[in-house]
Structure formats: structure tokens, C-alpha cells
Design a protein around this motif. Structure first.
Motif, PDB file in Angstrom:
ATOM      1  N   THR A  22      -6.821 -24.653  37.699  1.00 42.46           N
ATOM      2  CA  THR A  22      -7.682 -25.742  38.163  1.00 42.46           C
ATOM      3  C   THR A  22      -8.305 -25.358  39.500  1.00 42.46           C
ATOM      4  O   THR A  22      -7.595 -24.946  40.423  1.00 42.46           O
ATOM      5  N   ILE A  35     -11.918 -28.876  38.035  1.00 47.34           N
ATOM      6  CA  ILE A  35     -12.290 -28.330  36.728  1.00 47.34           C
ATOM      7  C   ILE A  35     -11.195 -27.358  36.286  1.00 47.34           C
ATOM      8  O   ILE A  35     -10.819 -26.456  37.029  1.00 47.34           O
ATOM      9  N   THR A  60      -9.315 -24.835  33.190  1.00 39.51           N
ATOM     10  CA  THR A  60      -9.415 -24.027  31.988  1.00 39.51           C
ATOM     11  C   THR A  60      -7.992 -23.666  31.584  1.00 39.51           C
ATOM     12  O   THR A  60      -7.104 -23.601  32.436  1.00 39.51           O
TER      13      THR A  60
END
Length: 80
Positions: free
Chosen positions: A64, A69, A71
Motif C-alpha cells: 500500500t 492505493i 496492489t
């Protein structure tokens, strides 16, 4: 009881938060979820040692960034 371990290693952007979950990404699993701490160096390399249960183990790695955001990558490893 013998414990099997695996070291999860990777690279992310420096400053990201990396979490490693064991058997926690699959809602249908009845196994207890574990969250492992990671060590991240200044270049973004990380590693975490995970204790495996006998049978299939689902390892989810989540990175993060500072904007929130994320993944993720999911691995399945068979513990003996």
C-alpha cells in the motif's frame, strides 16, 4: 510438531507498507488468519518469514502506498 517455514521476498516502492497474510484472503477458509510483519529496506526490498500449516497455504502480499492505493499478489504453497 515440526514447523515448516517459507521466506517471502520482493521489492516495492520505498515508503510503501507491505503486509503478508497467511490463510486470510479466502473468506471460505476455516483456518485462522495470520498477519506477518515485513522488513522493508530503503530500496524497497522486503521479506517476511511465514509459518506454514500442513496442506495448502494461501499467502497474500499487499503493498500500500502513501495515497492508500494497494496492489496484491496471492501465492499457494503446500506445507508438509
Amino acid at each position: 510438531m515440526k514447523t515448516n517455514q517459507v521466506t517471502v521476498q520482493g521489492i516495492t516502492q520505498p515508503g510503501n507498507l507491505v503486509q503478508v497474510f497467511l490463510n486470510g484472503s479466502n473468506a471460505s477458509t476455516k483456518m485462522k488468519s495470520h498477519v506477518y510483519q515485513t522488513t522493508i529496506d530503503k530500496t524497497g526490498k522486503f521479506q517476511s518469514t511465514v509459518d506454514l500449516s500442513q496442506g495448502n497455504n494461501s499467502i497474500t502480499i499487499v503493498a500500500t502506498n502513501s495515497y492508500g492505493i494497494s496492489t496484491s499478489k496471492v501465492l499457494t504453497i503446500n506445507g508438509k
